[in-house]
Design a protein around this motif. Structure first.
Motif, PDB file in Angstrom:
ATOM      1  N   THR A   1      -7.265 -11.059   2.755  1.00  0.00           N
ATOM      2  CA  THR A   1      -6.013 -11.489   2.128  1.00  0.00           C
ATOM      3  C   THR A   1      -5.495 -12.688   2.919  1.00  0.00           C
ATOM      4  O   THR A   1      -6.001 -12.979   4.002  1.00  0.00           O
ATOM      5  CB  THR A   1      -4.952 -10.369   2.152  1.00  0.00           C
TER       6      THR A   1
ATOM      7  N   THR B   1       1.151  -5.787   7.599  1.00  0.00           N
ATOM      8  CA  THR B   1      -0.060  -5.265   8.234  1.00  0.00           C
ATOM      9  C   THR B   1      -0.576  -6.275   9.248  1.00  0.00           C
ATOM     10  O   THR B   1      -0.722  -7.462   8.931  1.00  0.00           O
ATOM     11  CB  THR B   1      -1.129  -4.993   7.160  1.00  0.00           C
TER      12      THR B   1
ATOM     13  N   ARG C   1      -0.117  -0.232   8.080  1.00  0.00           N
ATOM     14  CA  ARG C   1      -1.309   0.208   7.358  1.00  0.00           C
ATOM     15  C   ARG C   1      -2.498  -0.718   7.641  1.00  0.00           C
ATOM     16  O   ARG C   1      -2.313  -1.927   7.738  1.00  0.00           O
ATOM     17  CB  ARG C   1      -1.030   0.235   5.854  1.00  0.00           C
TER      18      ARG C   1
ATOM     19  N   GLN D   1      -6.159  -2.459   6.457  1.00  0.00           N
ATOM     20  CA  GLN D   1      -6.731  -2.934   5.200  1.00  0.00           C
ATOM     21  C   GLN D   1      -8.183  -3.311   5.471  1.00  0.00           C
ATOM     22  O   GLN D   1      -8.590  -3.438   6.630  1.00  0.00           O
ATOM     23  CB  GLN D   1      -5.948  -4.133   4.656  1.00  0.00           C
TER      24      GLN D   1
END
Ligand code: ZN
Length: 213
Positions: free
Chosen positions: A128, A155, A178, A180
């Motif tokens: 991302t 994140t 979190r 990823q």
């Protein structure tokens, strides 16, 4: 498996390779025609999966371990001094980029780090948009708690830099909030002539005193 079974399996495999949607563009029409008219390849009578009928017969291969030297239990712990520096990768999207910009400015004002470019699209193993800053081991006890309290919910991947980039990203990682996916499976160790471990060259000059209680 008899010889003829083996031959049939290889024919199935050839068909699967030739007809798989992601392979069609790689194969010339003449090669496809040649395959179709070859004596060993009768045209399939009914609908046949491009992967062939016998994929269930494929052997089960072991993937490459992401844990270097740990195919068995290690005989001794790895020296923590193998870590030469750290990266913090801050991930964001179209809804959170202003938070990322604030973290980026705050960090650059307070820490002497190597601040990278904005990556507005996936880059390297990062799937991302992101930016990163690299920092020295001595800053770890300050920067990790600072990022924990100032993530703004984003994140953040914290990874060490050792001589094994794949393990750094997939196995030695710390996460704020979190986790990823990280597309680091194909990362290689540095080649000849390259530094054995990624180097950090600070490019920020702190101008703000770090807030303390
Ligand atoms: Zn990194």
């Amino acid at each position: 498996m008899s010889r003829s079974d083996g031959d049939r399996a290889s024919v199935d495999r050839d068909w699967a390779e030739a007809l798989a949607p992601n392979r069609r563009g790689l194969l010339g029409a003449s090669l496809l025609a040649g395959l179709a008219s070859g004596p060993a390849l009768a045209a399939p009578a009914a609908k046949v999966s491009p992967w062939g009928a016998d994929t269930w017969k494929q052997a089960t291969p072991a993937p490459i371990s992401v844990r270097p030297g740990e195919e068995t239990l290690p005989a001794r712990p790895r020296a923590f001094t193998d870590i030469e520096s750290y990266h913090a990768h801050i991930y964001f999207d179209e809804d959170t980029y202003q938070k990322a910009a604030l973290i980026r400015r705050w960090a650059a004002e307070r820490f002497e780090v190597e601040l990278g470019d904005w990556n507005l699209e996936p880059r390297g193993p990062h799937v991302t948009p992101s930016f990163y800053f690299g920092f020295a081991n001595e800053q770890l006890s300050t920067i990790v708690p600072w990022l924990q309290l100032n993530s703004l919910g984003l994140t953040i991947l914290l990874h060490p830099n050792t001589d094994d980039p794949r393990a750094d990203h997939l196995y030695y990682a710390l996460w704020v909030n979190r986790s990823q996916p990280v597309n680091a499976y194909g990362m290689k160790r540095p080649g000849p002539g390259q530094p054995p471990v990624e180097q950090i060259i600070p490019n920020t000059v702190p101008s703000v005193t770090l807030e303390r209680g």
